[in-house]
Design a protein around this motif. Sequence first.
Motif: not given
Length: 172
Positions: A33-35, A47-59, A61-74
């Motif tokens: 997540l720091d990257r 926040l928009e770019d950071f959230s969008e990047a995560q939304q792409q990753v979670v789609q 089939a497999q992933w490991i996401i490292e980092g807390n960033y509780t503001g976008t943990i949802n």
Amino acid sequence: MNKIMVIGVSAGAGKSTFARRLGELTCIEVTYLDRLYWKPDWVEASLEDFSEAQQQVVQNAQWIIEGNYTGTINIREPHVDTVIYLELPLRVCLYRVLKRRVQYHGKVRQDIGEGCKEKMDKAFLKFIVTTYGARKKTMIERMQRYAQEGKTVHFLKNRKQIEGFLETYIKN
């Protein structure tokens, strides 16, 4: 174990190293997540770019996401099937943060955004010290909730437990 969050009580808990090693053992790509958050020269992503990047990753089939960033943990929580939580003592976390500062002085770590040379200041150390207790309590509550939701939760509190967890993948 296909969609994995590696989170921890604090900076210096070993999240990045653990995630990298787990990714190597499982052949699952790691997203730090720091990257995604830090742009060159320590400029924060929107926040928009950071959230969008995560939304792409979670789609994926497999992933490991490292980092807390509780503001976008949802963004990550609804998709995750496995949570690995590292809770090392405060003194260990502080030691590792200081060691990392010396080890990577003037360099960019692989888990941080490009162009972000290792740095540390008193405010960061103060943040670690003053938030550790509250974060620990919040994280334990979060792990209990994840377990109640049927997610697999691994609570690792020391080097022996961490190494033992990783050994299970070396043997398989």
